[in-house]
Scaffold this motif. Structure first.
Motif, PDB file in Angstrom:
ATOM      1  N   LEU A   1      27.875  10.178  16.735  1.00 14.13           N
ATOM      2  CA  LEU A   1      29.141  10.791  16.317  1.00 14.13           C
ATOM      3  C   LEU A   1      30.196  10.723  17.418  1.00 14.13           C
ATOM      4  O   LEU A   1      31.395  10.599  17.131  1.00 14.13           O
ATOM      5  N   GLN A   2      29.772  10.784  18.666  1.00 14.47           N
ATOM      6  CA  GLN A   2      30.717  10.636  19.768  1.00 14.47           C
ATOM      7  C   GLN A   2      31.287   9.219  19.800  1.00 14.47           C
ATOM      8  O   GLN A   2      32.501   9.019  19.979  1.00 14.47           O
ATOM      9  N   LEU A   3      30.437   8.237  19.580  1.00 15.07           N
ATOM     10  CA  LEU A   3      30.884   6.849  19.542  1.00 15.07           C
ATOM     11  C   LEU A   3      31.792   6.608  18.339  1.00 15.07           C
ATOM     12  O   LEU A   3      32.784   5.874  18.431  1.00 15.07           O
ATOM     13  N   ARG A   4      31.456   7.234  17.211  1.00 17.97           N
ATOM     14  CA  ARG A   4      32.314   7.122  16.022  1.00 17.97           C
ATOM     15  C   ARG A   4      33.723   7.612  16.326  1.00 17.97           C
ATOM     16  O   ARG A   4      34.718   6.995  15.922  1.00 17.97           O
ATOM     17  N   LYS A   5      33.824   8.721  17.039  1.00 15.40           N
ATOM     18  CA  LYS A   5      35.131   9.287  17.366  1.00 15.40           C
ATOM     19  C   LYS A   5      35.932   8.354  18.262  1.00 15.40           C
ATOM     20  O   LYS A   5      37.156   8.230  18.118  1.00 15.40           O
ATOM     21  N   GLU A   6      35.251   7.660  19.152  1.00 20.14           N
ATOM     22  CA  GLU A   6      35.935   6.720  20.036  1.00 20.14           C
ATOM     23  C   GLU A   6      36.423   5.483  19.267  1.00 20.14           C
ATOM     24  O   GLU A   6      37.499   4.947  19.559  1.00 20.14           O
ATOM     25  N   MET A   7      35.659   5.048  18.291  1.00 22.02           N
ATOM     26  CA  MET A   7      35.995   3.830  17.551  1.00 22.02           C
ATOM     27  C   MET A   7      36.983   4.097  16.422  1.00 22.02           C
ATOM     28  O   MET A   7      37.699   3.196  15.987  1.00 22.02           O
ATOM     29  N   ASP A   8      37.009   5.325  15.917  1.00 19.24           N
ATOM     30  CA  ASP A   8      37.907   5.686  14.816  1.00 19.24           C
ATOM     31  C   ASP A   8      38.509   7.066  15.108  1.00 19.24           C
ATOM     32  O   ASP A   8      38.163   8.059  14.465  1.00 19.24           O
ATOM     33  N   PRO A   9      39.421   7.148  16.076  1.00 19.86           N
ATOM     34  CA  PRO A   9      39.960   8.441  16.523  1.00 19.86           C
ATOM     35  C   PRO A   9      40.606   9.261  15.416  1.00 19.86           C
ATOM     36  O   PRO A   9      40.509  10.492  15.408  1.00 19.86           O
ATOM     37  N   LYS A  10      41.274   8.588  14.477  1.00 20.21           N
ATOM     38  CA  LYS A  10      41.946   9.313  13.401  1.00 20.21           C
ATOM     39  C   LYS A  10      41.024   9.634  12.227  1.00 20.21           C
ATOM     40  O   LYS A  10      41.427  10.329  11.289  1.00 20.21           O
ATOM     41  N   GLY A  11      39.815   9.112  12.257  1.00 20.36           N
ATOM     42  CA  GLY A  11      38.851   9.417  11.198  1.00 20.36           C
ATOM     43  C   GLY A  11      39.209   8.830   9.848  1.00 20.36           C
ATOM     44  O   GLY A  11      38.928   9.452   8.814  1.00 20.36           O
ATOM     45  N   ILE A  12      39.776   7.616   9.825  1.00 22.79           N
ATOM     46  CA  ILE A  12      40.181   7.058   8.526  1.00 22.79           C
ATOM     47  C   ILE A  12      38.973   6.653   7.673  1.00 22.79           C
ATOM     48  O   ILE A  12      39.089   6.533   6.452  1.00 22.79           O
ATOM     49  N   PHE A  13      37.803   6.463   8.312  1.00 19.23           N
ATOM     50  CA  PHE A  13      36.609   6.070   7.554  1.00 19.23           C
ATOM     51  C   PHE A  13      35.775   7.272   7.112  1.00 19.23           C
ATOM     52  O   PHE A  13      34.686   7.103   6.570  1.00 19.23           O
ATOM     53  N   VAL A  14      36.275   8.482   7.340  1.00 24.06           N
ATOM     54  CA  VAL A  14      35.535   9.700   6.991  1.00 24.06           C
ATOM     55  C   VAL A  14      35.992  10.222   5.634  1.00 24.06           C
ATOM     56  O   VAL A  14      37.159  10.571   5.461  1.00 24.06           O
ATOM     57  N   ASN A  15      35.086  10.258   4.662  1.00 20.87           N
ATOM     58  CA  ASN A  15      35.435  10.874   3.371  1.00 20.87           C
ATOM     59  C   ASN A  15      34.898  12.300   3.315  1.00 20.87           C
ATOM     60  O   ASN A  15      34.262  12.784   4.263  1.00 20.87           O
ATOM     61  N   ASP A  16      35.141  12.985   2.217  1.00 22.64           N
ATOM     62  CA  ASP A  16      34.748  14.397   2.112  1.00 22.64           C
ATOM     63  C   ASP A  16      33.238  14.581   2.242  1.00 22.64           C
ATOM     64  O   ASP A  16      32.769  15.538   2.867  1.00 22.64           O
ATOM     65  N   PHE A  17      32.487  13.673   1.647  1.00 22.12           N
ATOM     66  CA  PHE A  17      31.029  13.774   1.672  1.00 22.12           C
ATOM     67  C   PHE A  17      30.496  13.652   3.101  1.00 22.12           C
ATOM     68  O   PHE A  17      29.661  14.453   3.545  1.00 22.12           O
ATOM     69  N   LEU A  18      30.983  12.664   3.837  1.00 25.86           N
ATOM     70  CA  LEU A  18      30.531  12.464   5.214  1.00 25.86           C
ATOM     71  C   LEU A  18      31.038  13.565   6.145  1.00 25.86           C
ATOM     72  O   LEU A  18      30.358  13.956   7.091  1.00 25.86           O
ATOM     73  N   LYS A  19      32.226  14.071   5.831  1.00 24.97           N
ATOM     74  CA  LYS A  19      32.771  15.175   6.629  1.00 24.97           C
ATOM     75  C   LYS A  19      31.866  16.397   6.527  1.00 24.97           C
ATOM     76  O   LYS A  19      31.588  17.071   7.538  1.00 24.97           O
ATOM     77  N   GLU A  20      31.416  16.691   5.335  1.00 27.51           N
ATOM     78  CA  GLU A  20      30.533  17.843   5.130  1.00 27.51           C
ATOM     79  C   GLU A  20      29.154  17.593   5.738  1.00 27.51           C
ATOM     80  O   GLU A  20      28.579  18.468   6.402  1.00 27.51           O
ATOM     81  N   THR A  21      28.627  16.380   5.538  1.00 26.72           N
ATOM     82  CA  THR A  21      27.275  16.064   6.001  1.00 26.72           C
ATOM     83  C   THR A  21      27.164  16.118   7.512  1.00 26.72           C
ATOM     84  O   THR A  21      26.189  16.640   8.070  1.00 26.72           O
ATOM     85  N   PHE A  22      28.179  15.570   8.206  1.00 29.15           N
ATOM     86  CA  PHE A  22      28.124  15.480   9.671  1.00 29.15           C
ATOM     87  C   PHE A  22      29.022  16.495  10.380  1.00 29.15           C
ATOM     88  O   PHE A  22      29.212  16.402  11.592  1.00 29.15           O
ATOM     89  N   ASP A  23      29.588  17.430   9.619  1.00 23.26           N
ATOM     90  CA  ASP A  23      30.426  18.489  10.201  1.00 23.26           C
ATOM     91  C   ASP A  23      31.567  17.892  11.048  1.00 23.26           C
ATOM     92  O   ASP A  23      31.784  18.291  12.185  1.00 23.26           O
ATOM     93  N   LEU A  24      32.285  16.928  10.450  1.00 24.15           N
ATOM     94  CA  LEU A  24      33.361  16.226  11.176  1.00 24.15           C
ATOM     95  C   LEU A  24      34.707  16.936  11.019  1.00 24.15           C
ATOM     96  O   LEU A  24      34.948  17.587  10.018  1.00 24.15           O
TER      97      LEU A  24
END
Length: 458
Positions: free
Chosen positions: A435-458
């Motif tokens: 998840l830390q690497l995800r944040k570095e690669m996609d700082p604005k979180g454009i690839f995060v949908n509602d389902f993944l946001k809930e699952t990974f507490d993003l």
């Protein structure tokens, strides 16, 4: 003659019922070909080049739009849904290069496993493994850790020697095996970027000998680990109500093709099973009990048989009917029998009538961070239900998920699951780093949908 006309009638009924399920919605686009998920995105983009794709991501990143990529729709999970931008790679298909010396083939990400296996077959080659369903795109299969079965065979992502990916800012990265981003980013569930090309290892084309034998359910549970080591590829189909088990063993062979059922026979049996399942939706207690028990004990579902065919014809399930829902959990192989015993106890104590089989397969351990097989020789337990109610999904699927926590059951990313960040953290030791690497690669979180946001507490 009467049987012939009865068969034709049942085939028509099954076709009408399955097609009517599709017609009654009337909404697009369809995210899963079992009609499970519909959603109205603002834009559906089908790029034809990497440059077109990069421009789409740059624009979405600037606007802060949410972007998800869809493959062929073989999914029972909302992991690919988005209300903003949907990208389909359906126009980015085909072989880029084929190296017969290193035995590597590079394909565009929208290519299906079926098309890739056919293209390789024309050259006398094959993929080392294939899943039961080959309609999936190669990118979707890799990103969700799609697998076959075999104690010495890892999931399909481990066949990849290199992949290319476009990040949220439009830049392209090429990742080779053993590089730092390989283990962390290959199975990224679409959270790092959009994969555009994948290079797979391939082998010489081969035949498989399939042996199917019916066994008592108790014997399969008692000898689980031994049976999974009895052939190169082994899977089991379990039916709880009749206490039956179908054991499937596949081994490579030099023998010629023989004993293959005709395409018409496979089509007819597929439609007949569809009719039985439809009846199960109306009268589940009938089919889940006496009718399924009769079919199993008479050998209609698990008949003893032996056949030899090209590998993909044995691995793939013919005339696949997708009008059902699947959930899948992987546990360490040594816990497989205990986990299945818990599932059987759940069915009996909650009086759940099951109108489908339970499939059990095994997958070798790997080092990919978000793989269900990370550092673990895994038993994959797949629950299937035809046309279930929400109550049955909650009781059967979620009920088993809660019971499997003691075994740290890891969900299949492309199938039904409902988890939370705490559980995920216990299942996946590298989740925090991922998840830390995800944040570095996609700082604005454009690839995060509602389902993944809930699952990974993003």
């Amino acid at each position: 003659m009467k049987l012939y006309f009865l068969t034709l009638f049942l085939m028509f009924v099954a076709w009408y019922l399955s097609s009517n399920e599709t017609r009654k919605s009337g909404r697009t686009p369809l995210i899963s070909f079992d009609n499970e998920y519909y959603f109205p995105p603002e834009m559906v983009v089908m790029p034809t080049t990497v440059d077109d794709l990069a421009l789409t991501l740059i624009d979405a990143n600037r606007k802060g739009s949410k972007v998800r990529v869809v493959g062929s729709g073989h999914s029972w999970s909302p992991v690919a849904t988005s209300s903003n931008v949907i990208i389909s790679l359906a126009k980015m298909t085909g072989i880029v290069s084929l190296n017969t010396v290193s035995k590597e083939v590079t394909v565009l990400a929208g290519t299906t496993l079926y098309d890739l296996s056919k293209l390789l077959e024309d050259q006398g080659y094959a993929l080392p493994i294939l899943p039961s369903i080959s309609d999936q795109t190669v990118a979707g299969a890799v990103a969700t850790a799609t697998h076959m079965t075999g104690v010495y065979h890892k999931n399909m992502a481990n066949l990849v020697t290199e992949f290319k990916m476009i990040l949220a800012n439009g830049t392209s990265v090429s990742v080779k095996k053993y590089s730092p981003l390989y283990e962390s980013g290959l199975i990224n569930i679409g959270l790092f970027g959009v994969i555009t090309e994948i290079t797979f290892q391939f082998v010489e084309a081969y035949h498989l000998k399939e042996i199917v034998q019916p066994l008592p359910l108790s014997e399969c549970l008692e000898k689980m680990e031994t049976l999974f080591h009895s052939a190169e590829h082994v899977k089991m189909w379990l039916e709880i109500h009749s206490e039956s088990c179908g054991l499937f063993q596949f081994n490579r062979t030099e023998e010629k093709v023989k004993n293959n059922p005709s395409p018409l026979f496979m089509k007819v049996t597929g439609y007949l099973f569809e009719v039985i399942q439809w009846i199960a939706g109306i009268a589940p207690s009938c089919v889940g009990g006496k009718v399924m028990e009769l079919l199993l004990k008479s050998g209609v579902v698990f008949p003893p048989q032996e056949r030899i065919d090209l590998y993909r014809n044995v691995f793939n399930i013919p005339n696949y009917q997708a009008t059902h829902i699947e959930a899948e959990l992987s546990v360490a192989l040594e816990n497989c029998s205990a986990a299945l015993s818990d599932l059987i106890d759940l069915v009996h104590t909650k009086h759940i009538v099951i109108n489908y089989i339970i499939e059990v397969r095994v997958v070798a351990a790997d080092k990919l961070w978000m793989s269900p097989n990370y550092n673990q020789l895994s038993c994959h337990i797949t629950q299937l239900l035809y046309n279930p109610s929400e109550d049955k999904i909650k009781t059967y699927f979620e009920g088993f998920y809660l019971r499997s926590r003691q075994f740290r059951g890891r969900p299949h990313w492309g199938k039904w699951f409902h988890s939370n960040f705490k559980d995920m953290s216990e299942m996946y030791p590298k989740l925090k780093d991922f998840l830390q690497l995800r944040k570095e690669m996609d700082p604005k979180g454009i690839f995060v949908n509602d389902f993944l946001k809930e699952t990974f507490d993003l």
